[in-house]
Design a protein around this motif. Structure first.
Motif, mmCIF file in Angstrom:
data_model
loop_
_atom_site.group_PDB
_atom_site.id
_atom_site.type_symbol
_atom_site.label_atom_id
_atom_site.label_comp_id
_atom_site.label_asym_id
_atom_site.label_seq_id
_atom_site.Cartn_x
_atom_site.Cartn_y
_atom_site.Cartn_z
ATOM 1 N N VAL A 131 4.220 38.856 40.653
ATOM 2 C CA VAL A 131 3.090 38.152 41.242
ATOM 3 C C VAL A 131 2.920 36.841 40.489
ATOM 4 C CG1 VAL A 131 1.434 39.353 39.743
ATOM 5 C CG2 VAL A 131 0.630 38.258 41.863
ATOM 6 N N GLY A 132 2.651 35.774 41.211
ATOM 7 C CA GLY A 132 2.481 34.519 40.509
ATOM 8 C C GLY A 132 2.273 33.342 41.445
ATOM 9 N N ARG A 133 2.012 32.222 40.833
ATOM 10 C CA ARG A 133 1.877 30.959 41.561
ATOM 11 C C ARG A 133 2.737 29.926 40.845
ATOM 12 N NH1 ARG A 133 -4.205 29.478 43.159
ATOM 13 N NH2 ARG A 133 -2.990 27.961 44.342
ATOM 14 N N SER A 134 3.194 28.948 41.587
ATOM 15 C CA SER A 134 3.984 27.882 40.974
ATOM 16 C C SER A 134 3.729 26.571 41.697
ATOM 17 C CB SER A 134 5.476 28.226 41.013
ATOM 18 O OG SER A 134 5.939 28.259 42.353
ATOM 19 N N SER A 135 4.011 25.495 41.025
ATOM 20 C CA SER A 135 3.948 24.184 41.650
ATOM 21 C C SER A 135 5.131 23.375 41.137
ATOM 22 C CB SER A 135 2.624 23.474 41.329
ATOM 23 O OG SER A 135 2.496 23.307 39.938
ATOM 24 N N SER A 136 5.617 22.470 41.956
ATOM 25 C CA SER A 136 6.780 21.696 41.556
ATOM 26 C C SER A 136 6.746 20.337 42.231
ATOM 27 C CB SER A 136 8.070 22.429 41.922
ATOM 28 O OG SER A 136 8.170 22.597 43.325
ATOM 29 N N GLY A 137 7.546 19.437 41.706
ATOM 30 C CA GLY A 137 7.666 18.114 42.293
ATOM 31 C C GLY A 137 9.045 17.552 42.008
ATOM 32 N N GLY A 138 9.525 16.729 42.895
ATOM 33 C CA GLY A 138 10.836 16.138 42.706
ATOM 34 C C GLY A 138 11.189 15.250 43.871
#
Length: 456
Positions: free
Chosen positions: A43-50
């Motif tokens: 279970v989790g959340r993530s954020s990313s950019g690129g």
């Protein structure tokens, strides 16, 4: 619209000796919850950019991906240099009018606004529903959502901002007994509306009940049957067996495919119309612009049984001398766009499903799916469920069956299409290492004569 970012990208693309340059910048957030049996596995959340730069120069494509906009002009320079190292014959791109636009997707219940603990509580309830059915050996429940903001700009003057939200849910139950294994599953998806995956307690319990029922069901003999295929499985069939053959990169790269997929060739009866289009609204494969800045369309692949179109990037459209369709897609900023399906479906006919079934004396009703594979025109699909049809009535449940055969022979044997088009939004599409891509597929009930069924 972020004018600072627009100016920054525009400045970075200036002064390079390239035929064409495009820049994509992504920012995303996602959540995931997965169970194996009763146990919470992840279970989790993530954020990313690129982002990435793709350049066409000297007859080749160059590609550079990055996770920071710092030094963007040097990254463009590197992509142009990479393209020249590839070299080759000149590449033409089909012309597209430059677009400046900002597209936001509105949903009533945005999954990114729902607390993770609320989502987990709902998944806990689905797991409990599955395990409330006696006889279950194990189960899997997987939930995922994501929100993507993508900026596209090219050296022809396009600058497009788009938002996209996506939700997937998979419920699966397994029963084991005396070395025999039976399973049942359901995949649900949504273009961002969280309420569509709420209230599925009955479906979760039903998945478990069907797995138990399959353990007691008989197996049919292999052979040719008249088969009624329900919309979910028929949608997967048309996506896997015909949709991929319609992707124009396959066509121009393979001489045999060019011989087979000739525009104007008849593949089925006048009742058979097959469509793909991101311009069909409200589905997981819907968008306003593809990842080359081409406006989405609705494209007929088969019209009245005749091949009339295929799916294109700007490069494949120019190579084959056909119009753009808005089907160049990239799963993320680490990948260049390739030709992909969007929302692929068989259009509805005039008869009802009951009328199709009533004309079958001895056959099978098959539904749902586990998976399948295609190799050129040969296909194999596993149905999730199957029932006997006798004298025009759907009767007892039998073990899931495998449908196999030649696509073009099967399309010729597809003799009836019902009027109950329904779209399947579960799962995703894989190609060229880019998986799972959000798509949808669909169909009404269809009838196929002399369909080859694997069995005992």
């Amino acid at each position: 619209m972020d004018n600072n970012l627009r100016d920054r990208i525009s400045e970075a693309m200036k002064g390079h000796e390239a035929q064409y340059i495009e820049v994509r910048v992504d920012s995303s957030e996602s959540a995931y919850i997965r169970y194996r049996g009763r146990e919470l596995e992840e279970v989790g959340r993530s954020s990313s950019g690129g982002g990435c730069v793709r350049a066409l120069a000297g007859g080749g494509w160059g590609f550079v991906s990055f996770n920071s906009l710092d030094g963007l002009k040097d990254k463009v320079k590197a992509a142009v240099r990479n393209a020249r190292l590839v070299g080759g014959e000149p590449i033409k791109l089909a012309p597209v009018e430059p677009k400046v636009d900002s597209v936001k997707r509105a949903v009533k219940k945005d999954p990114t606004s729902i607390p993770l603990e609320t989502k987990k509580r709902l998944m806990d309830e689905y797991v409990s529903e599955i395990w409330s059915v006696p006889g279950i050996s194990t189960s899997t429940v997987g939930y995922g959502d994501g929100k993507l903001r993508r900026v596209f700009a090219n050296s022809e003057g396009s600058y497009i901002e788009q938002e996209k939200t996506d939700i997937t849910l998979r419920l699966n139950a397994v029963v084991r007994k005396d070395g025999d294994v039976q399973q049942s599953g359901q995949s649900i998806g949504s273009p961002g509306e969280y309420s569509e995956i709420e209230g599925l307690h009955k479906e979760a319990r039903g998945v478990a009940q069907r797995a138990v029922e399959l353990m007691a069901a008989p197996q049919v003999k292999g052979g040719e049957y008249t088969v009624i295929i329900e919309p979910i499985l028929a949608g997967v069939f048309i996506h896997e067996a015909f949709g991929h053959l319609s992707e124009a990169d396959h066509v121009y790269e393979d001489p045999k495919m060019r011989e087979i997929m000739v525009l104007g060739r008849k593949f089925g009866g006048k009742h058979l119309n097959v469509v793909d289009g991101a311009g069909v609204p409200g589905l997981r494969g819907s968008y306003a612009y593809d990842d080359e800045g081409v406006p989405s369309t609705k494209s007929y692949l088969l019209r009245e049984g005749v091949l009339v179109g295929r799916l294109h990037s700007r490069e494949t459209a120019a190579k084959l001398g056909e119009g753009v369709t808005g089907n160049a897609r990239a799963i993320g900023s680490s990948f260049p766009p390739i030709v992909r399906m969007t929302n692929t479906y068989i259009e509805g006919g005039e008869a009802t499903a009951e009328e199709l079934i009533s004309e079958v004396k001895d056959g099978l009703y098959v539904s749902n799916w586990y998976g399948g594979m295609t190799s050129m025109e040969q296909f194999t699909f596993s149905a999730g469920e199957a029932f006997k049809i006798r004298n025009g009535k759907v009767e007892e449940l039998v073990r899931p069956v495998m449908l196999t055969g030649n696509l073009f022979t099967t399309l010729e044997s597809l003799d009836a299409v019902a009027n109950d088009l329904s779209m399947n939004q579960g799962g995703g599409c894989g190609k060229g290492g880019q998986s799972p891509l959000a798509v949808s597929n669909g169909s009404p009930h269809i009838r196929i004569q002399r369909c080859l069924i694997g069995g005992r």
